[in-house]
Scaffold this motif. Structure first.
Motif, short mmCIF file in Angstrom:
data_model
loop_
_atom_site.label_atom_id
_atom_site.label_comp_id
_atom_site.label_asym_id
_atom_site.label_seq_id
_atom_site.Cartn_x
_atom_site.Cartn_y
_atom_site.Cartn_z
N PHE A 144 -4.29 0.46 -7.83
CA PHE A 144 -2.93 -0.05 -8.03
C PHE A 144 -2.65 -0.16 -9.52
O PHE A 144 -3.47 -0.69 -10.27
CB PHE A 144 -2.79 -1.43 -7.36
CG PHE A 144 -2.82 -1.39 -5.87
CD1 PHE A 144 -1.66 -1.19 -5.13
CD2 PHE A 144 -4.02 -1.52 -5.18
CE1 PHE A 144 -1.69 -1.15 -3.74
CE2 PHE A 144 -4.05 -1.48 -3.80
CZ PHE A 144 -2.89 -1.30 -3.08
N ASP A 155 -0.40 -2.08 -10.82
CA ASP A 155 0.33 -3.31 -11.10
C ASP A 155 -0.36 -3.96 -12.29
O ASP A 155 -1.23 -3.36 -12.95
CB ASP A 155 0.31 -4.23 -9.87
CG ASP A 155 -1.10 -4.50 -9.35
OD1 ASP A 155 -2.08 -4.13 -10.04
OD2 ASP A 155 -1.23 -5.09 -8.27
N HIS A 203 7.37 1.57 -4.63
CA HIS A 203 6.03 2.06 -4.94
C HIS A 203 5.84 3.48 -4.40
O HIS A 203 6.32 3.80 -3.31
CB HIS A 203 4.95 1.16 -4.34
CG HIS A 203 4.88 -0.20 -4.97
ND1 HIS A 203 5.66 -1.25 -4.54
CD2 HIS A 203 4.12 -0.66 -6.00
CE1 HIS A 203 5.40 -2.32 -5.27
NE2 HIS A 203 4.46 -2.00 -6.16
N PRO A 240 4.25 1.52 -9.39
CA PRO A 240 5.55 0.87 -9.21
C PRO A 240 6.66 1.73 -9.81
O PRO A 240 6.57 2.14 -10.97
CB PRO A 240 5.39 -0.46 -9.96
CG PRO A 240 4.33 -0.19 -10.98
CD PRO A 240 3.40 0.82 -10.38
#
Length: 243
Positions: free
Chosen positions: A5, A7, A133, A149
């Motif tokens: 991920f 993020d 996403h 994202p």
């Protein structure tokens, strides 16, 4: 399948895995992703480069600078892309860099400020996880997916711009190929001096063509000063041939 991920926590994890390179650049063959980190407060890190061979590279250069340095090393800059897309755009689009197999696409709606970039030509598969996403699987590692994202509408708009430029270039190349049969040496000019062939470059061709067009415009208005035309050409390249 491993999932990474991007993020805040994921970027920090990649940062801990990476290594700092003061001379970091985007590689034509192996760079996969350029991630903007300028506002995350990471030491010596304004950008992260994900590279198929070199792994995670930490750079203190902002993404805009890295992309401009990359474009500067290519045969043509963004001036050609602007010319191809401008007649079709209602407003100035967020320009990708498209040349040959290289598809370097921004992930946000602006490029004059730091943003993240994706080498779309290295993407094997991608799909939206949700409207904010997207999952990316690169061709070099089918067992790892990256969750990025994004703004779906902006991303699709940038993809449309990239596809338009790509296919217009392909159309241009097809027309040139039809006009000039270069598959065999049947032309009486095949014995052209080898030194001339070695010194020829696309960058020189576009520079000369741009100068010729400007000179013709000046001549239409009774101005024949070549130095002045060259000054305008240089100004146009400085203003429009990069982000």
């Amino acid at each position: 399948m491993e999932t990474v991920f991007l993020d805040l926590n994921g970027v920090h994890a990649l940062y801990r895995q990476g290594y700092f390179d003061a001379d970091a650049t985007l590689d034509t063959q192996t760079s996969l992703l350029l991630w903007d980190c300028h506002d995350l407060g990471l030491k010596n890190c304004r950008s992260l480069i994900l590279d198929a061979k070199r792994g995670v590279i930490i750079s203190d250069k902002e993404s805009t600078r890295l992309v401009n340095q990359f474009i500067k090393r290519q045969p043509v800059g963004l001036l050609l892309a602007r010319c191809l897309i401008s007649p079709l755009a209602k407003k100035p689009p967020c320009l990708p860099y498209v040349w040959g197999k290289i598809l370097l696409v921004p992930l946000s709606g602006y490029t004059r400020h730091p943003t993240s970039w994706l080498r779309l030509d290295h993407v094997d598969y991608n799909y939206f996880v949700d409207p904010t996403h997207i999952a990316i699987i690169f061709d070099h590692d089918p067992k790892t997916r990256f969750i990025l994202p994004i703004n779906k509408k902006t991303y699709l708009c940038n993809l449309k711009t990239t596809a338009t430029i790509y296919y217009r270039l392909r159309q241009l190349i097809h027309e040139l190929s039809s006009a000039f049969d270069l598959t065999t040496k049947t032309t009486p000019l095949y014995y052209l001096d080898e030194q001339l062939e070695r010194t020829f470059s696309l960058a020189t061709l576009f520079d000369d063509y741009l100068l010729m067009v400007i000179s013709l415009i000046y001549r239409e208005h009774g101005i024949t000063t070549e130095n002045e035309a060259k000054l305008i050409k240089d100004h146009l390249r400085q203003k429009y041939d990069h982000l």
